[in-house]
Write a protein that holds these residues in place. Structure first.
Motif, PDB file in Angstrom:
ATOM      1  N   GLN A 227     -19.819   6.291   7.632  1.00  0.00           N
ATOM      2  CA  GLN A 227     -19.314   6.108   6.272  1.00  0.00           C
ATOM      3  C   GLN A 227     -20.331   5.351   5.417  1.00  0.00           C
ATOM      4  O   GLN A 227     -20.565   5.692   4.253  1.00  0.00           O
ATOM      5  N   MET A 230     -23.192   7.695   4.336  1.00  0.00           N
ATOM      6  CA  MET A 230     -22.872   8.531   3.176  1.00  0.00           C
ATOM      7  C   MET A 230     -23.004   7.745   1.878  1.00  0.00           C
ATOM      8  O   MET A 230     -23.582   8.222   0.894  1.00  0.00           O
ATOM      9  N   HIS A 255     -14.688   9.006   6.552  1.00  0.00           N
ATOM     10  CA  HIS A 255     -15.051   9.326   5.173  1.00  0.00           C
ATOM     11  C   HIS A 255     -13.848   9.502   4.264  1.00  0.00           C
ATOM     12  O   HIS A 255     -13.997   9.519   3.044  1.00  0.00           O
ATOM     13  N   ASP A 256     -12.668   9.679   4.857  1.00  0.00           N
ATOM     14  CA  ASP A 256     -11.477  10.025   4.075  1.00  0.00           C
ATOM     15  C   ASP A 256     -10.347   9.066   4.449  1.00  0.00           C
ATOM     16  O   ASP A 256      -9.442   9.410   5.200  1.00  0.00           O
ATOM     17  N   ASP A 356     -13.246   4.129  -0.420  1.00  0.00           N
ATOM     18  CA  ASP A 356     -13.056   5.548  -0.141  1.00  0.00           C
ATOM     19  C   ASP A 356     -13.942   6.368  -1.072  1.00  0.00           C
ATOM     20  O   ASP A 356     -14.673   5.831  -1.900  1.00  0.00           O
ATOM     21  N   CYS A 359     -17.951  10.629  -0.182  1.00  0.00           N
ATOM     22  CA  CYS A 359     -18.528  11.978  -0.189  1.00  0.00           C
ATOM     23  C   CYS A 359     -18.397  12.666  -1.544  1.00  0.00           C
ATOM     24  O   CYS A 359     -18.766  13.840  -1.682  1.00  0.00           O
ATOM     25  N   ASP A 360     -17.887  11.950  -2.533  1.00  0.00           N
ATOM     26  CA  ASP A 360     -17.627  12.531  -3.846  1.00  0.00           C
ATOM     27  C   ASP A 360     -18.856  12.417  -4.738  1.00  0.00           C
ATOM     28  O   ASP A 360     -18.865  11.680  -5.733  1.00  0.00           O
ATOM     29  N   LEU A 369     -22.914  16.922   9.007  1.00  0.00           N
ATOM     30  CA  LEU A 369     -21.881  16.000   9.452  1.00  0.00           C
ATOM     31  C   LEU A 369     -21.567  16.293  10.913  1.00  0.00           C
ATOM     32  O   LEU A 369     -21.330  17.448  11.286  1.00  0.00           O
ATOM     33  N   ASN A 382     -11.726  13.726   8.978  1.00  0.00           N
ATOM     34  CA  ASN A 382     -12.538  12.925   8.056  1.00  0.00           C
ATOM     35  C   ASN A 382     -13.800  13.672   7.647  1.00  0.00           C
ATOM     36  O   ASN A 382     -14.165  13.706   6.462  1.00  0.00           O
ATOM     37  N   SER A 383     -14.492  14.275   8.615  1.00  0.00           N
ATOM     38  CA  SER A 383     -15.738  14.982   8.324  1.00  0.00           C
ATOM     39  C   SER A 383     -15.467  16.287   7.590  1.00  0.00           C
ATOM     40  O   SER A 383     -16.242  16.686   6.707  1.00  0.00           O
ATOM     41  N   CYS A 386     -14.864  15.424   4.069  1.00  0.00           N
ATOM     42  CA  CYS A 386     -16.148  15.096   3.438  1.00  0.00           C
ATOM     43  C   CYS A 386     -16.884  16.364   3.044  1.00  0.00           C
ATOM     44  O   CYS A 386     -17.410  16.476   1.931  1.00  0.00           O
ATOM     45  N   ASP A 389     -15.329  17.759  -0.003  1.00  0.00           N
ATOM     46  CA  ASP A 389     -15.736  17.014  -1.199  1.00  0.00           C
ATOM     47  C   ASP A 389     -17.123  17.448  -1.663  1.00  0.00           C
ATOM     48  O   ASP A 389     -17.361  17.666  -2.863  1.00  0.00           O
TER      49      ASP A 389
END
Length: 427
Positions: A227, A230, A255-256, A356, A359-360, A369, A382-383, A386, A389
């Motif tokens: 995380q 990223m 990531h989420d 959070d 990845c945006d 990933l 999570n990946s 990402c 996103d």
């Protein structure tokens, strides 16, 4: 590594970790360190480190190098043997390595001057001018488990990347290793500033050691460090630190948080004991940054409310922390806070949102990933979230799934050598 080596076999991991540490110590034992660039200091305590931080940062810009202390010197065969203690594929090992602990100037979560430590690893061979890897580590609650602190996975992946012919900067983050204060766990913003400043300090140190480093950065990291990687990539993409993102390869990162990790804690996708550890660490650390509660009893049930904050002071081993906590989030949290974790609101929602959305954004560099379907620490969703996103920004990022038999540990062990090979191909 993280709270569990294999989450389905809770009590054996610590025996395996101990055996691996003994084996690694045997590999490293007797290896002579090169002459010190700065006289090796006594092990820093939080109080002595804080005093040093005040003095060192008074006239030092962010990323300024405070000291360099040699740690290990390994030849190629010794690197291979060290990687073997954790079953990491040594196929990319080309050179021996030299490792150093750096102390450098950075800022705390409030932007005040402080210091942090990290691990710099250089190959014993390869090109004169080196590419630079940022390797950000996973969750640790014990100071000495940070990369510059001792043997283990957090030391070995930097050795893996350096042995392929790159310089590696592995930050300890704030409050770990020899840094002062408490670790602001999962505070993405300060993890990024500490990582950027570690990269700057690493370039200075490498130049003084006769191995100059370019401005391109290959960023990777595992678990919490995935995380961070990223978020670090996003910071480097702004081009304001004299550094340039070349490739990005997070491994098993949360990531989420709102869409996957927190729901996974309540729906069983995250192993309950792992969830207890993560929640306890996150809530107590975030309470210092976002006032979540005035009294731990508001959040934690008795008898845990009296002890939980003290468990994460950086001195306790993970197995001791786990032994002092219950087996499930329901046993840990008050009914009100169990519901708050299930559906975050108020100050908790603010704290989660602040960390959070890593990845945006739209990377210009290639992204891969790495994750595992069998991971019950950080679910693979999570990946995938990402990647979705990134796709909304027009970036295609492949999710490399290590398979249904890959738990959190296996995902790391399998992915790290693949990341090295991918970085080779990108170069």
């Amino acid at each position: 590594m993280t709270i569990t080596q294999h989450s389905k076999q809770w009590h054996r991991p610590w025996l395996r970790r101990g055996a691996a540490a003994v084996a690694l110590a045997a590999v490293l034992g007797g290896i002579a360190a090169p002459a010190a660039l700065a006289a090796p200091a006594a092990r820093a305590t939080p109080s002595t480190a804080a005093t040093a931080a005040t003095a060192a940062t008074a006239a030092t810009a962010r990323g300024g190098l405070v000291s360099v202390v040699p740690l290990d010197t390994l030849d190629r065969d010794q690197v291979v043997a060290a990687l073997g203690t954790l079953g990491i594929d040594p196929g990319t090992v080309r050179y021996g390595v030299r490792a150093y602990r750096l102390t450098y100037a950075t800022v705390d979560p409030q932007g005040r001057p402080t210091t942090a430590t990290g691990l710099l690893v250089l190959p014993r061979g390869g090109p004169h001018r080196l590419d630079l890897v940022s390797d950000t580590h996973g969750t640790v609650a014990t100071r000495d488990e940070a990369p510059s602190g001792g043997a283990g996975y957090n030391r070995l992946t930097p050795y893996l990347h350096a042995s392929a012919g790159r310089a590696v900067a592995a930050p300890d983050y704030l409050g770990l290793g020899g840094g002062p204060g408490s670790h602001p766990y999962m505070d993405t913003r300060s993890a990024v500033t500490a990582s950027v400043d570690m990269l700057k300090a690493a370039r200075t140190a490498a130049d003084r050691l006769g191995r100059p480093v370019g401005r391109d950065v290959y960023a990777t990291g595992f678990s919490q460090g995935g995380q961070v990687a990223m978020a670090l990539g996003r910071e480097l993409s702004l081009g304001r630190d004299g550094l340039r993102l070349r490739a990005l390869a997070p491994m098993a990162g949360p990531h989420d948080l709102l869409g996957t990790q927190f729901p996974g804690i309540t729906d069983g996708r995250v192993d309950p004991r792992v969830a207890v550890f993560y929640l306890s660490y996150f809530l107590t650390a975030q309470n210092r940054l976002h006032p979540l509660y005035k009294d731990p009893a508001e959040v934690f049930r008795a008898p845990y409310a009296q002890a939980v904050e003290g468990l994460f002071d950086g001195s306790r081993q993970p197995q001791d922390i786990v032994a002092a906590l219950p087996a499930t989030p329901q046993e840990l949290l008050t009914p009100q806070w169990a519901e708050n974790v299930r559906s975050p609101r108020g100050a908790l929602l603010e704290a989660v949102r602040d960390n959070d959305g890593v990845c945006d954004w739209k990377p210009a560099a290639p992204v891969r990933l790495y994750a595992g379907t069998g991971d019950t620490d950080v679910p693979i969703a999570n990946s995938r979230a990402c990647a979705a996103d990134l796709a909304r920004h027009g970036v295609r990022a492949k999710v490399v799934d290590q398979g249904p038999d890959a738990d959190h540990t296996a995902t790391a062990v399998r992915s790290a050598p693949e990341v090295v090979r991918w970085f080779d191909s990108v170069r």
